[in-house]
Design an enzyme around this catalytic site. Structure first.
Site, PDB file in Angstrom:
ATOM      1  N   ASN A 166      25.501 -14.752 -63.906  1.00 28.60           N
ATOM      2  CA  ASN A 166      24.683 -14.417 -65.073  1.00 28.60           C
ATOM      3  C   ASN A 166      25.582 -13.678 -66.057  1.00 28.60           C
ATOM      4  O   ASN A 166      25.918 -12.523 -65.840  1.00 28.60           O
ATOM      5  CB  ASN A 166      23.499 -13.532 -64.635  1.00 28.60           C
ATOM      6  CG  ASN A 166      22.710 -13.008 -65.825  1.00 28.60           C
ATOM      7  OD1 ASN A 166      22.900 -13.459 -66.956  1.00 28.60           O
ATOM      8  ND2 ASN A 166      21.816 -12.051 -65.576  1.00 28.60           N
TER       9      ASN A 166
ATOM     10  N   LYS B 225      24.886 -12.647 -68.949  1.00 28.37           N
ATOM     11  CA  LYS B 225      24.183 -11.712 -69.852  1.00 28.37           C
ATOM     12  C   LYS B 225      24.668 -11.957 -71.288  1.00 28.37           C
ATOM     13  O   LYS B 225      24.902 -13.101 -71.666  1.00 28.37           O
ATOM     14  CB  LYS B 225      24.378 -10.278 -69.371  1.00 28.37           C
ATOM     15  CG  LYS B 225      23.989 -10.123 -67.892  1.00 28.37           C
ATOM     16  CD  LYS B 225      23.890  -8.717 -67.428  1.00 28.37           C
ATOM     17  CE  LYS B 225      23.452  -8.714 -65.960  1.00 28.37           C
ATOM     18  NZ  LYS B 225      23.264  -7.381 -65.416  1.00 28.37           N
TER      19      LYS B 225
ATOM     20  N   HIS C  25      14.123 -10.905 -65.302  1.00 26.95           N
ATOM     21  CA  HIS C  25      15.284 -10.025 -65.081  1.00 26.95           C
ATOM     22  C   HIS C  25      14.928  -8.587 -65.450  1.00 26.95           C
ATOM     23  O   HIS C  25      14.198  -8.348 -66.409  1.00 26.95           O
ATOM     24  CB  HIS C  25      16.483 -10.516 -65.899  1.00 26.95           C
ATOM     25  CG  HIS C  25      17.753  -9.872 -65.456  1.00 26.95           C
ATOM     26  ND1 HIS C  25      18.102  -8.600 -65.833  1.00 26.95           N
ATOM     27  CD2 HIS C  25      18.730 -10.302 -64.621  1.00 26.95           C
ATOM     28  CE1 HIS C  25      19.258  -8.288 -65.260  1.00 26.95           C
ATOM     29  NE2 HIS C  25      19.654  -9.300 -64.514  1.00 26.95           N
TER      30      HIS C  25
ATOM     31  N   GLU D 281      16.457  -6.390 -66.955  1.00 24.62           N
ATOM     32  CA  GLU D 281      16.775  -6.014 -68.342  1.00 24.62           C
ATOM     33  C   GLU D 281      15.705  -6.524 -69.295  1.00 24.62           C
ATOM     34  O   GLU D 281      15.405  -5.870 -70.301  1.00 24.62           O
ATOM     35  CB  GLU D 281      18.182  -6.529 -68.703  1.00 24.62           C
ATOM     36  CG  GLU D 281      19.256  -5.711 -67.997  1.00 24.62           C
ATOM     37  CD  GLU D 281      20.505  -6.481 -67.599  1.00 24.62           C
ATOM     38  OE1 GLU D 281      20.752  -7.569 -68.149  1.00 24.62           O
ATOM     39  OE2 GLU D 281      21.231  -5.978 -66.716  1.00 24.62           O
TER      40      GLU D 281
ATOM     41  N   GLU E 241      16.926  -8.040 -57.014  1.00 24.97           N
ATOM     42  CA  GLU E 241      17.925  -7.244 -57.723  1.00 24.97           C
ATOM     43  C   GLU E 241      17.405  -5.817 -57.882  1.00 24.97           C
ATOM     44  O   GLU E 241      16.685  -5.523 -58.849  1.00 24.97           O
ATOM     45  CB  GLU E 241      18.199  -7.849 -59.110  1.00 24.97           C
ATOM     46  CG  GLU E 241      18.734  -9.267 -59.064  1.00 24.97           C
ATOM     47  CD  GLU E 241      19.534  -9.616 -60.312  1.00 24.97           C
ATOM     48  OE1 GLU E 241      20.695  -9.973 -60.157  1.00 24.97           O
ATOM     49  OE2 GLU E 241      19.008  -9.510 -61.427  1.00 24.97           O
TER      50      GLU E 241
ATOM     51  N   GLY F 187      24.790  -3.272 -62.245  1.00 24.80           N
ATOM     52  CA  GLY F 187      25.787  -2.733 -63.172  1.00 24.80           C
ATOM     53  C   GLY F 187      26.230  -1.320 -62.833  1.00 24.80           C
ATOM     54  O   GLY F 187      26.890  -0.669 -63.639  1.00 24.80           O
TER      55      GLY F 187
ATOM     56  N   SER G  39      25.681  -5.501 -58.330  1.00 24.69           N
ATOM     57  CA  SER G  39      27.035  -5.070 -57.981  1.00 24.69           C
ATOM     58  C   SER G  39      27.682  -5.931 -56.891  1.00 24.69           C
ATOM     59  O   SER G  39      28.433  -5.419 -56.054  1.00 24.69           O
ATOM     60  CB  SER G  39      27.049  -3.582 -57.600  1.00 24.69           C
ATOM     61  OG  SER G  39      26.643  -2.794 -58.713  1.00 24.69           O
TER      62      SER G  39
ATOM     63  N   GLY H 201      28.389  -8.546 -63.803  1.00 26.32           N
ATOM     64  CA  GLY H 201      29.718  -8.119 -64.239  1.00 26.32           C
ATOM     65  C   GLY H 201      30.873  -8.865 -63.591  1.00 26.32           C
ATOM     66  O   GLY H 201      31.815  -9.293 -64.276  1.00 26.32           O
TER      67      GLY H 201
HETATM   68  P1  13P Z   1      25.815  -6.790 -61.838  1.00 29.29           P
HETATM   69  O1  13P Z   1      26.411  -7.824 -60.915  1.00 29.29           O
HETATM   70  O2  13P Z   1      26.670  -6.497 -63.035  1.00 29.29           O
HETATM   71  O3  13P Z   1      25.393  -5.564 -61.083  1.00 29.29           O
HETATM   72  O4  13P Z   1      24.476  -7.439 -62.444  1.00 29.29           O
HETATM   73  C1  13P Z   1      23.552  -8.021 -61.590  1.00 29.29           C
HETATM   74  C2  13P Z   1      22.576  -8.771 -62.389  1.00 29.29           C
HETATM   75  O5  13P Z   1      21.810  -8.202 -63.142  1.00 29.29           O
HETATM   76  C3  13P Z   1      22.596 -10.238 -62.284  1.00 29.29           C
HETATM   77  O6  13P Z   1      21.471 -10.799 -62.895  1.00 29.29           O
END
Ligand code: 13P
Length: 251
Positions: free
Chosen positions: A8, A10, A94, A96, A167, A173, A212, A234
């Protein structure tokens, strides 16, 4: 059931970076271990260039969509537009989207059902916040999200069309990956819910872990019971790191 190793991006990557990455990912996907598949969730602006460079071995997905076929919804993208750009998948729910854009389970529920009925495969993201976990509300929160978000999904949905990504918000993150015991517990709650909600198919639906995930921890995570892949933020931004995740634990 094959593992789904998903990136992803983002809100990262412009067209030139996206094209280069997609070419490399397509090469990797030529020689995937037989037990896994790869998906890439790219920003809307990069979807077409990704579709043109990925080839058939990598599934492409949008990170969001609006639950209507078309209309006066400024700034939104329909499932049909995603299909038109070469997508087969879409993310919904998600954290976010929930926390920054105020999406609630009723809206996410409409999105899941509409996207599925439009012909997209849905990867529904759920997860608890730290304060909810600390209050012992893990099961309550996951079941509330699942029941709201899947309320309008037909019982007969195909097991390949719907997957869940667990998640935990506190692991996204932050570099703080959930412990094996935390992942096992949450995924068991999700599996039990899916088996109740979709009696014939719930045992075959994929449950991914996200939060993560890194090349260093991916092998351990995908070896856990009821973990059928990963959703990587990330660490998916560099093709080298994501390639190592895609191949993790492959002897
Ligand atoms: P990270 O891998 O950066 O922690 O993000 C996870 C995520 O939100 C994937 O959708």
């Amino acid at each position: 059931m094959k593992l789904l190793m998903a990136a992803n991006w983002k809100m990262f990557k412009k067209l030139d970076e996206a094209a280069l990455y997609a070419k490399e990912l397509a090469k990797l996907a030529q020689n995937l271990p037989p037990d896994r598949e790869v998906a890439l969730f790219a920003p809307f602006t990069a979807l077409r260039v990704c579709a043109d460079n990925l080839g058939a071995s990598v599934a492409l997905g949008g990170q969001n969509c609006y639950p209507a076929a078309q209309g006066a919804f400024t700034g939104e993208i329909s499932p049909d537009m995603l299909l038109d750009c070469g997508c087969s998948h879409v993310l919904a729910g998600h954290s976010e989207r929930r926390s920054i854009f105020g999406e609630d389970d009723a809206f996410i529920g409409k999105k899941c059902a509409f996207a599925l009925s439009s012909g997209l495969k849905v990867l529904l993201c759920i997860g608890e916040r730290l304060e909810e976990r600390d209050k012992g509300l893990l099961k309550t929160v996951l079941e509330r999200q699942l029941s709201g978000d899947l309320s309008a999904v037909p019982d007969t949905v195909s097991d390949g069309d719907l997957a869940i990504a667990y998640e935990p918000v506190w692991a996204i993150g932050t570099g703080r990956v959930a412990k094996a015991a935390d992942i096992l517990e949450a995924h068991a709650v999700i599996r039990a819910f899916l088996e109740r909600r979709f009696p014939a198919l719930g045992k075959k639906m994929r449950i991914l872990y996200g939060g993560s995930v890194k090349p260093e921890n991916a092998a351990e995570i995908i070896a856990l019971d009821n973990v059928n892949g990963v959703l990587v933020g990330g660490a998916s931004l560099q093709i080298d790191g994501f390639s190592r995740i895609v191949l993790a634990g492959n002897a």
